[in-house]
Each structure stands twice: as structure tokens, then as C-alpha cells.
Design an enzyme around this catalytic site. Structure first.
Site, PDB file in Angstrom:
ATOM      1  CB  THR A 225      -0.968   0.000   1.190  1.00 35.67           C
ATOM      2  OG1 THR A 225      -1.841   1.133   1.048  1.00 35.67           O
ATOM      3  CG2 THR A 225      -0.274   0.096   2.533  1.00 35.67           C
TER       4      THR A 225
ATOM      5  CB  ALA B 280      -9.107  -2.281  -7.917  1.00 35.62           C
ATOM      6  CB  SER B 281     -13.695  -3.301  -5.051  1.00 30.02           C
ATOM      7  OG  SER B 281     -12.628  -3.936  -4.416  1.00 30.02           O
TER       8      SER B 281
ATOM      9  CG  HIS C  95      -9.319  -8.970  -5.838  1.00 31.92           C
ATOM     10  ND1 HIS C  95     -10.354  -8.296  -5.219  1.00 31.92           N
ATOM     11  CD2 HIS C  95      -8.298  -8.980  -4.963  1.00 31.92           C
ATOM     12  CE1 HIS C  95      -9.957  -7.914  -4.016  1.00 31.92           C
ATOM     13  NE2 HIS C  95      -8.713  -8.315  -3.834  1.00 31.92           N
TER      14      HIS C  95
ATOM     15  CG  ASP D 193      -8.414  -5.786 -11.189  1.00 27.34           C
ATOM     16  OD1 ASP D 193      -7.579  -4.926 -10.852  1.00 27.34           O
ATOM     17  OD2 ASP D 193      -8.898  -6.608 -10.380  1.00 27.34           O
TER      18      ASP D 193
HETATM   19  C1  PLP Z   1      -5.673  -5.500  -4.582  1.00 26.53           C
HETATM   20  C2  PLP Z   1      -6.459  -5.959  -5.742  1.00 26.53           C
HETATM   21  C3  PLP Z   1      -7.816  -5.631  -5.862  1.00 26.53           C
HETATM   22  C4  PLP Z   1      -8.575  -4.907  -4.785  1.00 26.53           C
HETATM   23  O1  PLP Z   1      -8.167  -3.593  -4.713  1.00 26.53           O
HETATM   24  P1  PLP Z   1      -9.051  -2.521  -3.933  1.00 26.53           P
HETATM   25  O2  PLP Z   1      -8.526  -1.234  -4.479  1.00 26.53           O
HETATM   26  O3  PLP Z   1      -8.772  -2.702  -2.498  1.00 26.53           O
HETATM   27  O4  PLP Z   1     -10.460  -2.758  -4.271  1.00 26.53           O
HETATM   28  C5  PLP Z   1      -8.479  -6.021  -7.007  1.00 26.53           C
HETATM   29  N1  PLP Z   1      -7.866  -6.712  -7.977  1.00 26.53           N
HETATM   30  C6  PLP Z   1      -6.556  -7.054  -7.894  1.00 26.53           C
HETATM   31  C7  PLP Z   1      -5.928  -7.820  -9.010  1.00 26.53           C
HETATM   32  C8  PLP Z   1      -5.821  -6.699  -6.763  1.00 26.53           C
HETATM   33  O5  PLP Z   1      -4.532  -7.034  -6.687  1.00 26.53           O
END
Ligand code: PLP
Length: 479
Positions: free
Chosen positions: A82, A148-149, A192, A271
Site C-alpha cells: 500500500t 479497484a473494486s 480477485h 483490472d
Molecule cells: C488489490 C487488488 C484488488 C482490490 O483492490 P481494492 O482497491 O482494495 O479494491 C483487485 N484486484 C486485484 C488484481 C488486486 O490485486
């Protein structure tokens, strides 16, 4: 706290933060507290009369720090990194002070305009096709989501709206619910967990397709699934492809998948939450090839690009697809510049939004792209070093290629032995890792996370893994 007191308290907090980050190696990376520990350390009720700043500051060490998992410790190797850096922290201070809610352009023009510009800077740094850049003027552009979610949900809901519209044009007599009930979305069995969740939230089927031996989703697997679903009268409409999967940092084959999506009219969302930051380096950019076939692309500068959480960068080729999916227009949100600049409220799920582009601006300027590339390359080199140390011990095997900053490895022994090893390591608390499973094989994941990680930290981590393995299965020469 008045302004004079804030000047003093703020400086004390800055000192506290700098001390914390400078001396973070002295803290146990994983706390030892038990659930419910905190409630006993604070009063049962909020104070009737104000506490002093000094009392509050002192309680940070007494109440909070014992229960902190130190994500930015160089001994933290769990999950993925992070981001953290001083330029991002000071930018967030300014964002907090301005305290605007930038949902429309007029709600704070700088908030919207800096975001449009930063998303173009960042998109250019990744050499994204021009179709994703606002400055290209083809209707594309970028937006900062929280995570990312959220980006996956926004992509999926926009695709759902587009697919529903198309189906209703073909079958005007169908009910909306019947149309949505026919839709099918896909991701890989390595995607994920937020992909599965996006399907639940959007109320559509999300099929997890089988990956190849490298844990990569290939075009043929997608084509087979589409044909099967179409033969059952269903309507495939969306693919979530992953670059840099969470279990093993595997890469779905975008050129193949993109070609299938294009031929079949599926929305492809990419993603690359973790891996995306690496694409600013020319040597890693080939991993992004095929992104030109995507409808939306997302990665998290808040993971690996020294920007503090939250900052998830999402680009779309046709912003109107988002606006059409999310547009509502109450009178109190209208303004007379509508249509000339993005009103980001139409690009996201919440209405309110923070001034997150400030930290991107500060970080891009104060590291420069060369500094950010150096950061990525240093982490990749540290991961390769750890992989070499593991590989040189014949009790262990590295199970997937070390492409970026993640090493997947295991003892050449049963899953239960590897589980026991990880438990021993985390119980000792000198370093922290989490496992994953690849098919039926339990593996340990070692991610290079903290920006301050050095070779000596990698050597310390390997020493800990090696010694705990020796406690469990004996020294290498006994095997
Ligand atoms: C970490 C990760 C996520 C989740 O990320 P957030 O920003 O916490 O939602 C989604 N997809 C992949 C491939 C990840 O590595």
C-alpha cells in the site's frame, strides 16, 4: 484548537509521523492484541469536557499503536503493497484543509480539472492508447475511484446498461428484468474476490473461467464459454481480465481476450490493481499490450506508485457509457457549464468525492517518472533476490515466475507442512506474509511492500523463513 494551536500541534504530528516511519523497523510488524483489546483502553463514553491535545497525542502510542499492523514496515510482505510517501501525505493534508466535495465542476473546478489533467499525465506515462485520454478529444478519459473494486463495479454496471439498451432495442417487448436475467459476465478463476462481488452487486451471473498452466485466461477458454452460453439463449456481455492476479501475479492474455470480446460485442474491463504501476517502465509495458481492445482499464497508484490510499485510476474509452448508466439530474446539482467538462458524479457510485488528484500531482512531480520507475525496479530486483535465496535452498521451490514484486514459493512438502511453516513465521512476528492456493497447492506469498525495503530486509526475511523451516523439517542436508 485555534490556528495558533494548530500550527504547534500540526508540527508535533508531523514529527510524530516522521519518527514513526523512520523507526518503523523497531515495531513488531503484526500486533499481538486480542479482539476487543481497544475498548478497555478508552473510557466507556465520549468526554463531556474536552481533552487536551497532549492527552490525545499520548494516547496514540498507548491505544492505537499496539493494534496497528505496520503495512509500511520493511518486514511486511503480506497481500500487496500500500503506497506511502511524504509528498502524498502532505498533499492529503492540503486536501483535508480545502475539504471540498468535488462532485460537479462548479463544486470546485480545480478538483475536477486537476483530476482530468493528472489522469492524462498518468495515462501517457503508461502509454495508454489515445482513446483513453481526455486531451485526445474522442470521448475517453480517466477518473480516480476509491478502489479497484469500485472500478470493477462501475465497469460492470456501465456494460450492463449498454447491453440492456442494445437488447431492448432488439426486443422492445421484453421486460428489463428479463433482459438482465439473460446476461452473463466472465472473469478467470484467478480473479480477485471483488470480481465475484461485482457480479453479486450488479445482479448478473459471473462465471469464473479456467486458466491455463500459467494461471492465465486465454482466448480459447473465453470463446468456448461464450458459445456454450449463447447456445443456452444467454447473452454474454462483459469480461473482467486481470493483469497481475492476487494469488500469483499472473497475466491474462489481453490480445487474445480482446479479439474475442471485440468479435462478440463484450465489454472488456482490465483490472491491473497491483501490476499497473510497473507499466511506466518500458521493460514491463509489453505486459499491457492489448489494452487498446479494452473498454475500461484500472490500476491502483495507491498500491505500488507511492500514493497513499485511496487512489484507484480508471480510464474509459467512452465516458458517455458511464454517464448514461449513472446519470440523474436533480435541479440542485445542475450548473451552466454542464457538458463542457466532466461532472465526475456521473462516473462513480457515491456523490461526494475527495480532492485525490492532489496527491497524484505532488507524487508525479516530486519523484518524477524516473524516480517512480527506479522505485518499481528496485522492488522487482528485491523480489528476484528473495526468489534466488529461496531457490538456492533445496528444501524449497519457487512455484511461479518472479515477474514483478511477488515471490510464490513453498517447501517441497505437503500443504499441511507449508501451513505450519507460515503459522510459525507469523506467530514469531518478525515478518508477516499471507498464503494463497494455486489449484490445490498451498503456497506462501512474499510481496515486497514498503518503499523503504532494502537488501538487508530481504536477507532478514529469508533468514527467518530458513530458520523456521529448519525448526519444522530440519536443515537442508538432512533431506
Ligand atoms: C488489490 C487488488 C484488488 C482490490 O483492490 P481494492 O482497491 O482494495 O479494491 C483487485 N484486484 C486485484 C488484481 C488486486 O490485486
Amino acid at each position: 484548537m485555534n490556528a495558533e494551536e494548530f500550527r504547534k500541534a500540526g508540527k508535533e504530528m508531523v514529527d510524530y509521523v516522521a519518527d514513526y516511519l523512520e523507526n518503523i523497523r523497531e515495531r513488531r510488524v503484526l500486533p499481538t492484541v486480542q479482539p476487543g483489546y481497544l475498548r478497555q483502553l478508552i473510557p466507556a463514553q465520549a468526554p463531556e469536557e474536552p481533552d487536551s491535545w497532549q492527552q490525545v497525542l499520548q494516547d496514540v502510542e498507548r491505544v492505537i499503536m499496539p493494534g496497528v499492523t505496520h503495512w509500511n514496515s520493511p518486514q511486511f510482505h503480506a497481500y500487496f503493497p500500500t503506497g506511502n510517501s511524504y509528498p502524498a501525505i502532505v498533499a492529503d493534508m492540503l486536501s483535508d484543509a480545502i475539504g471540498c466535495i468535488g462532485f460537479t465542476w462548479i463544486a470546485s473546478p480545480a478538483c475536477t480539472e486537476l483530476e482530468v489533467a493528472m489522469m492524462d499525465w498518468l495515462g501517457q506515462a503508461l502509454r495508454l492508447p489515445a482513446a483513453f485520454l481526455a486531451s485526445a478529444g474522442h470521448g475517453g478519459g480517466g477518473v480516480i475511484q476509491g478502489t479497484a473494486s469500485e472500478a470493477s463495479v462501475v465497469g460492470l454496471l456501465s456494460a450492463r446498461a449498454r447491453a440492456t439498451r442494445r437488447l431492448k432495442q432488439k426486443h422492445p417487448d421484453w421486460l428489463e428484468s428479463a433482459v438482465v436475467g439473460q446476461l452473463v459476465a466472465y472473469c478467470s478463476d484467478q480473479a480477485h474476490s471483488s470480481a465475484e462481488r461485482a457480479g453479486l452487486l450488479a445482479g448478473v451471473r459471473m462465471r469464473q473461467l479456467q486458466t491455463d498452466n500459467n494461471f492465465s485466461l486465454r482466448g480459447a477458454a473465453l470463446r468456448r464459454a461464450i458459445e456454450k452460453d449463447k447456445s443456452m439463449g444467454l447473452v454474454p456481455f462483459f469480461l473482467l481480465a486481470t493483469l497481475g492476479t492476487t494469488p500469483s501475479c499472473a497475466f491474462d492474455c489481453l490480445p487474445e481476450l480482446g479479439a474475442v470480446c471485440e468479435a462478440e460485442g463484450l465489454w472488456m474491463h482490465v483490472d491491473a490493481a497491483y501490476a499497473g504501476s510497473a507499466f511506466i517502465c518500458p521493460e514491463f509495458r509489453p505486459l499491457l499490450d492489448g489494452v487498446g481492445l479494452a473498454d475500461s482499464f484500472n490500476f491502483n497508484p495507491h498500491k505500488w506508485m507511492l500514493v497513499n490510499f485511496d487512489c484507484s485510476a480508471m480510464w474509459v474509452k467512452r465516458a458517455n457509457d458511464l454517464v448514461d448508466a449513472f446519470n440523474v439530474d436533480p435541479l440542485y446539482l445542475k450548473h451552466d457549464k454542464q457538458g463542457l467538462v466532466p461532472d465526475y458524479r456521473h462516473w462513480q457510485i457515491p456523490l461526494g468525492r475527495r480532492f485525490r488528484s492532489l496527491k497524484l500531482w505532488f507524487v508525479l512531480r516530486m519523484f518524477g517518472l524516473s524516480g517512480l520507475r527506479a522505485h518499481i525496479r528496485r522492488h522487482v530486483a528485491l523480489a528476484k533476490l528473495f526468489g534466488e535465496l529461496v531457490g538456492a535452498d533445496r528444501r524449497f521451490e519457487v512455484v511461479t515466475p518472479v515477474t514483478l514484486g511477488l515471490v510464490c514459493f513453498r517447501l517441497k512438502a505437503k500443504n499441511e507442512v507449508n501451513e505450519a511453516l507460515l503459522k510459525q513465521i507469523n506467530d514469531a512476528g518478525r515478518i508477516h506474509m499471507v498464503p494463497s492456493k494455486l489449484r490445490q497447492t498451498y503456497i506462501l506469498r512474499f510481496a515486497v511492500c514498503a518503499s523503504a525495503t532494502e537488501e538487508s530486509d530481504i536477507e532478514l526475511a529469508w533468514g527467518e523463513v530458513r530458520d523456521q523451516a529448519t525448526r519444522l523439517v530440519g536443515p537442508p542436508d538432512r533431506l
